[in-house]
Design a protein around this motif. Structure first.
Motif, PDB file in Angstrom:
ATOM      1  N   UNK A 274     -33.298  43.444 -26.707  1.00  0.00           N
ATOM      2  CA  UNK A 274     -33.474  43.316 -28.157  1.00  0.00           C
ATOM      3  C   UNK A 274     -32.461  42.329 -28.742  1.00  0.00           C
ATOM      4  N   UNK A 275     -31.215  42.422 -28.274  1.00  0.00           N
ATOM      5  CA  UNK A 275     -30.196  41.477 -28.748  1.00  0.00           C
ATOM      6  C   UNK A 275     -30.535  40.054 -28.312  1.00  0.00           C
ATOM      7  N   UNK A 276     -30.896  39.892 -27.043  1.00  0.00           N
ATOM      8  CA  UNK A 276     -31.232  38.563 -26.535  1.00  0.00           C
ATOM      9  C   UNK A 276     -32.412  37.956 -27.290  1.00  0.00           C
ATOM     10  N   UNK A 277     -33.347  38.796 -27.689  1.00  0.00           N
ATOM     11  CA  UNK A 277     -34.530  38.321 -28.412  1.00  0.00           C
ATOM     12  C   UNK A 277     -34.231  37.995 -29.869  1.00  0.00           C
ATOM     13  N   UNK A 278     -33.075  38.459 -30.362  1.00  0.00           N
ATOM     14  CA  UNK A 278     -32.796  38.366 -31.789  1.00  0.00           C
ATOM     15  C   UNK A 278     -31.745  37.325 -32.165  1.00  0.00           C
ATOM     16  N   UNK A 279     -30.863  36.976 -31.230  1.00  0.00           N
ATOM     17  CA  UNK A 279     -29.755  36.074 -31.573  1.00  0.00           C
ATOM     18  C   UNK A 279     -30.214  34.622 -31.675  1.00  0.00           C
ATOM     19  N   UNK A 280     -29.365  33.803 -32.312  1.00  0.00           N
ATOM     20  CA  UNK A 280     -29.670  32.376 -32.450  1.00  0.00           C
ATOM     21  C   UNK A 280     -29.356  31.604 -31.177  1.00  0.00           C
ATOM     22  N   UNK A 281     -28.265  31.977 -30.497  1.00  0.00           N
ATOM     23  CA  UNK A 281     -27.883  31.293 -29.264  1.00  0.00           C
ATOM     24  C   UNK A 281     -27.004  32.203 -28.432  1.00  0.00           C
ATOM     25  N   UNK A 282     -26.868  31.870 -27.148  1.00  0.00           N
ATOM     26  CA  UNK A 282     -26.004  32.624 -26.241  1.00  0.00           C
ATOM     27  C   UNK A 282     -25.082  31.646 -25.534  1.00  0.00           C
ATOM     28  N   UNK A 283     -23.851  32.094 -25.253  1.00  0.00           N
ATOM     29  CA  UNK A 283     -22.862  31.245 -24.589  1.00  0.00           C
ATOM     30  C   UNK A 283     -22.237  32.035 -23.441  1.00  0.00           C
ATOM     31  N   UNK A 284     -22.216  31.421 -22.253  1.00  0.00           N
ATOM     32  CA  UNK A 284     -21.642  32.044 -21.050  1.00  0.00           C
ATOM     33  C   UNK A 284     -20.601  31.080 -20.474  1.00  0.00           C
TER      34      UNK A 284
END
Length: 357
Positions: A249-259
């Motif tokens: 749900x979080x992954x589907x909702x955020x604007x971007x992800x950083x690793x």
């Protein structure tokens, strides 16, 4: 003919992968041998075996698949490995991450107990690797490391995989604060570089940005202290350990992800984000998954894991068309790493072992 498959019961990424791999392998039509699980498993009681079976009936087995990295300690994993060596039974060894690097990371994480536990494995890892008939690593970067560092030549690359869960749409989304809303999930330890991410957020001067961090680990208190020192505690939300449904749900909702990993043999977290996110996934070029991105000629968003680079990412802007294109490439790339295709590569290794028996 039979193969002994080490079926771990612990709750960590390599153990979870080993269990998922077995579930995928046992339904493959090309599997032409009997897999016996060790230690005895309640889910598959008829397909289990004991150390006694290997000790007194070693000729019945074409080999032993050690599905998690070796560890020198009086535990079942080590005992199985030891008896296989003593009986001359070929070993297929998964090497998920370099034990010597991980030992030093425990020191940097100030986890003194784990550091001391790792020392015997640090000393004997070269012998573990050289005893194996085949060493399986999950990236070309790891293959080069093992060959160079331990003078081992019998190394093959088989990537990690994710199941169909990550490709299906989330049942619901979460309304998140932040413009942009930024996400990270994974272990909170030195090698993951989450400290760089928090400092990069501070340096970006984006007071409207919110960073959501999912995961647990040795550096949790340290990371909270960094956010406080940088004056951005209100902009960093620590979610702790969440379920896969919540994670999706979080992954589907955020604007971007950083690793921002300093060291990463592969990175399932990045692959999960590629499959799920509707925004851009920015990932460290130190992650082993970047080998596959480059070799397969995908143009995705890798970066050098530094505070300045992360700040630039958070300040950057992409058009809707650019985002849509990158997202489609991320999902297309992730589709190559399903358990159906990856388990077939393991069966090829088993068949080679069977031919040599």
């Amino acid at each position: 003919m039979k193969l002994i498959y080490f079926y771990p019961k612990t709750d960590n990424a390599p153990a979870n992968l080993a269990r998922e791999l077995y579930s995928a392998i046992k339904i493959q039509k090309d599997l032409d041998l009997c897999i016996s699980l060790y230690p005895c498993n309640d889910l598959y009681p008829m397909g289990s075996c004991s150390l006694i079976d290997l000790l007194f009936h070693s000729n019945d087995f074409i080999g032993v698949h050690m599905t998690t990295s070796p560890f020198f300690a009086p535990i079942k994993r080590f005992l199985l490995h030891l008896i296989a060596v003593l009986k001359g039974t070929p070993i297929i060894l998964n090497y998920h991450g370099d034990i010597r690097i991980e030992t030093m990371n425990q020191l940097k994480n100030k986890n003194w107990v784990n550091f001391l536990k790792y020392i015997p494995s640090y000393l004997f890892v070269s012998r573990f690797l050289k005893n194996a008939e085949k060493v399986i690593v999950n990236s070309y970067n790891m293959k080069s490391l093992v060959e160079r560092k331990y003078n081992v030549s019998n190394v093959c690359v088989i990537p990690n995989a994710i199941d169909d869960f990550w490709f299906s749409k989330s049942k619901s989304k979460i309304h998140l604060e932040g413009c942009p809303s930024i996400f990270y999930h994974g272990r909170l330890s030195y090698e993951k570089g989450v400290d760089l991410l928090i400092k990069g957020l501070a340096k970006s001067k984006r007071s409207d940005a919110i960073l959501y961090i999912s995961g647990i680990g040795d550096q949790l208190d340290y990371l909270k202290s960094i956010a406080a020192e940088e004056g951005i505690s209100d902009n960093v939300k620590f979610l702790g350990k969440i379920t896969n449904d919540e994670l999706k749900m979080y992954l589907s909702s955020v604007d971007l992800a950083i690793y921002p990993s300093r060291y990463e043999p592969f990175s399932l977290a990045i692959l999960e984000a590629f499959a799920t996110l509707n925004g851009i996934v920015f990932y460290s070029n130190k992650a082993g998954i970047n080998d596959f991105v480059n070799n397969m000629n995908f143009e995705l968003k890798s970066f050098e894991p530094t505070v300045d680079e992360i700040a630039n990412i958070i300040r950057s802007h992409y058009s809707a068309e650019e985002v849509d294109h990158i997202v489609s490439m991320q999902k297309k790339f992730a589709k190559f790493f399903t358990w159906d295709s990856v388990s077939a590569q393991y069966i090829q290794v088993y068949n080679e072992l069977k031919k040599n028996k």
